[in-house]
Design an enzyme around this catalytic site. Structure first.
Site, PDB file in Angstrom:
ATOM      1  N   SER A 460       0.727  -1.183  -0.041  1.00  0.00           N
ATOM      2  CA  SER A 460      -0.055  -0.075   0.057  1.00  0.00           C
ATOM      3  C   SER A 460       0.976   1.260   0.177  1.00  0.00           C
ATOM      4  CB  SER A 460      -0.982   0.113   1.220  1.00  0.00           C
ATOM      5  OG  SER A 460      -0.218   0.008   2.564  1.00  0.00           O
ATOM      6  N   ASP A 583      -0.141   7.834  10.163  1.00  0.00           N
ATOM      7  CA  ASP A 583       0.176   6.449  10.684  1.00  0.00           C
ATOM      8  C   ASP A 583       1.868   6.385  10.641  1.00  0.00           C
ATOM      9  OD1 ASP A 583       0.518   6.611   8.087  1.00  0.00           O
ATOM     10  OD2 ASP A 583      -0.405   4.367   7.616  1.00  0.00           O
ATOM     11  N   HIS A 586       2.412   5.487   5.686  1.00  0.00           N
ATOM     12  CA  HIS A 586       2.002   5.763   4.223  1.00  0.00           C
ATOM     13  C   HIS A 586       2.264   7.116   3.918  1.00  0.00           C
ATOM     14  CE1 HIS A 586      -0.307   2.304   5.194  1.00  0.00           C
ATOM     15  NE2 HIS A 586      -0.249   2.019   4.012  1.00  0.00           N
TER      16      HIS A 586
END
Length: 610
Positions: A460, A583, A586
């Site tokens: 991701s 977070d 990312h």
């Protein structure tokens, strides 16, 4: 995580050494969640809890079966609810209030897990709602640890029913023992079969069917020790020696075996359960050295409150550290707050309710007073009861209102947007390689990069940089997906080579944030052959426990393997908070650009030399 037996269950035969074993187990779980280096396998403390619970509960059940030829299910289940629910119902409102004020992301995750915790199916909730890396971005849910309470609750629900059924048969005790141990071995086999390092291991780790063997091993020990014959047949010195060695073995496993090791799923958990059995067998003799050591006051105090410590420690750690490895002083504060919360819960909530304080107060209020003094006492208890009831109702209603009305906040809620962006960028990819009118030596850097046909396999994080990747490498491929594990790269690479006929210039391995590397680097290097350049990204995933070990392996592998090159995203991004979303994993727009710059720099070094 049972902290102890109910008052009616405590008797002269109470085994205080088991409290000490509980204390060691919960301390190792605590240390594991604090990411202390001596507790790599501290999650095995949960396995020890399961064994203890199976042993103690089965002793109660078979004693009742022997005395009454049946099990009063209503009374048994009510006792279990009185033991488990009060502490949970104390912790949950506090967690909801605090996270709603101070950490809305944790609040959102707690709200999602709330019902599954209350109704005892949290482990299956985690399995069937296999939360993607996006949903788990940042710190995990503060109720994640309640999966183990759910397994115990399910065991308490089903196992007594099985014993009642088997008690109707001839040779009932023998059949109970045989069925119990057979089911335990079936569970061990299921864990090994369902574990696949190439996939999310949560099915094998969280499943009731794959973890119940620890409880059943404890149950089996309860059967073989119930009449005392085993203790009489096996010499005390032998039991003592085996117990000490088993305890030492447990400590070694908790200290040295990585919690994500394949060994734990393929026999390691079962071995830890058996070692715990031998420890329990040894401490059944209160005069044993091991029993006396595990009965010392500090361990006894912690063991009695181990259930509360287990419940409170994980939310407190996440609230203080945000889910990352904490400094020593944060860890110390977490320990102090956990012990205070667990001590308060044990003294003022768990113990009074376990000893029937609610029923006793109701009896006093309902009783017809015979004297004025009794009347005053009755009124005093009634007022106290009304105050407590009003307080409990206000807390309950306030918690419900928080859950219903406080706005939620999710980290990286734009998963669909990122995937759509990646699809659009991929659609712009040039279908043809273009003319090669110049040799690569004559090209500019931009032309060289545009001419290359690279395959980036990513998770991701790479997904968020796909647009920038295609801008720099229009003739290359970025195949990135949410929650992709390192070992999924094998089939992905094979599909490009065998099905799509890809024969490009090099492979970029941008995985390693979602789990351990296992054998993925060596396997991929063999698949590529010696002539194809292999670029490997280091991982920036501060909320995981594998970030350090994966990066150390990547540094060593790239340094010692020919035609393999390091893209040190971890080193480049150090100290650059502006590269990351909330977070810290990312990418922001600026982070995506820096991410691609890392690739460009290393790729240019390699292909310019060519």
């Amino acid at each position: 995580m049972k902290a102890g037996q109910t008052g009616s269950e405590k008797r002269e035969g109470y085994i205080y050494g088991i409290d000490g074993l509980r204390a060691v187990a919960v301390l190792m779980v605590f240390a594991y969640h604090l990411r202390l280096p001596f507790a790599k396998g501290g999650l095995l403390g949960v396995t020890v809890f399961f064994v203890i619970s199976g042993f103690l509960i089965t002793r109660i059940l078979i004693t009742e079966l022997e005395n009454t030829h049946t099990i009063n299910l209503k009374n048994f289940w009510l006792r279990r609810m009185r033991r488990l629910l009060p502490a949970v119902l104390t912790m949950l409102p506090v967690l909801i209030f605090v996270t709603a004020i101070f950490n809305r992301v944790l609040f959102t995750k707690a709200c999602s897990d709330l019902l599954s915790v209350l109704l005892g199916y949290n482990n299956w909730w985690q399995i069937f709602n296999n939360v993607s890396y996006f949903e788990n971005a940042g710190a995990p849910s503060p109720l994640t640890h309640c999966w183990s309470l759910a397994i115990e609750a399910q065991f308490y629900l089903v196992y007594p029913l099985l014993l009642i059924f088997l008690s109707k048969l001839r040779n009932k005790k023998k059949k109970m023992m045989i069925v119990t141990i057979l089911l335990a071995f079936v569970s061990v086999i299921l864990m090994a079969v369902l574990f696949d390092p190439a996939k999310d291991p949560s099915r094998a780790y969280y499943g009731t069917d794959t973890r119940v063997f620890s409880l059943l091993f404890g149950s089996f020990l309860a059967f073989v020790t119930q009449d005392g014959r085993l203790e009489r047949k096996v010499a005390g010195l032998i039991r003592e020696s085996v117990g000490v060695l088993s305890f030492a073995g447990l400590l070694c496993m908790m200290a040295a075996i990585d919690g994500y090791s394949s060994f734990l799923y393929r026999g390691g958990q079962a071995l830890a359960s058996l070692l715990a059995l031998f420890v329990i067998l040894a401490v059944l003799n209160k005069r044993s050295v091991l029993g006396r050591v595990l009965s010392i006051l500090p361990l006894k105090w912690i063991g009695e409150r181990s259930y509360g410590i287990y419940l409170w420690h994980y939310p407190i750690i996440l609230l203080l550290s945000g889910g990352k490895k904490a400094s020593w002083w944060i860890g110390l504060i977490a320990i102090l707050l956990t012990f205070l919360a667990a001590g308060f819960s044990y003294r003022f909530i768990e113990t009074p309710i376990r000893h029937g304080v609610i029923r006793k107060n109701l009896d006093i209020i309902r009783r017809e007073p015979r004297t004025r003094r009794e009347r005053k006492r009755q009124i005093r208890f009634l007022r106290r009861g009304l105050k407590i009831t009003a307080f409990v109702l206000s807390v309950g209603v306030s918690s419900i209102l928080c859950v219903a009305l406080v706005p939620r906040k999710s980290v990286l809620s734009n998963k669909e947007e990122l995937e759509a962006q990646a699809d659009q960028a991929k659609a712009k990819q040039t279908d043809s390689e273009g003319e090669e009118s110049k040799s690569r030596k004559e090209m500019t850097d931009e032309e060289l990069l545009a001419d290359l046909d690279l395959l980036l396999m990513g998770d991701s994080i790479a997904l968020g940089a796909s647009d920038e990747f295609y801008a720099a490498f229009p003739n290359s491929i970025c195949d990135a997906a949410v929650s992709r594990y390192t070992t999924e790269s094998f089939d992905l690479y094979d599909s490009y080579v065998n099905e799509k006929g890809w024969a490009g210039d090099g492979v970029i391995f941008a995985l390693g944030s979602n789990g351990l590397l296992y054998d993925s680097l060596g396997t991929m290097r063999e698949k590529l052959g010696p002539d194809m350049p292999f670029f490997v990204f280091t991982a920036r995933a501060p909320y995981t426990t594998w970030e350090t070990s994966n990066n150390e392996e990547i540094y060593e592998f790239t340094d010692s393997t020919d035609n393999t090159y390091l893209i040190d995203w971890y080193g480049v991004s150090e100290g650059h908070a502006e590269y990351f979303d909330a977070d810290e994993t990312h990418l922001t727009e600026e982070g995506a650009k820096a991410y691609i710059e890392c690739i460009k720099e290393e790729v240019l070094k390699v292909y310019k030399e060519e």
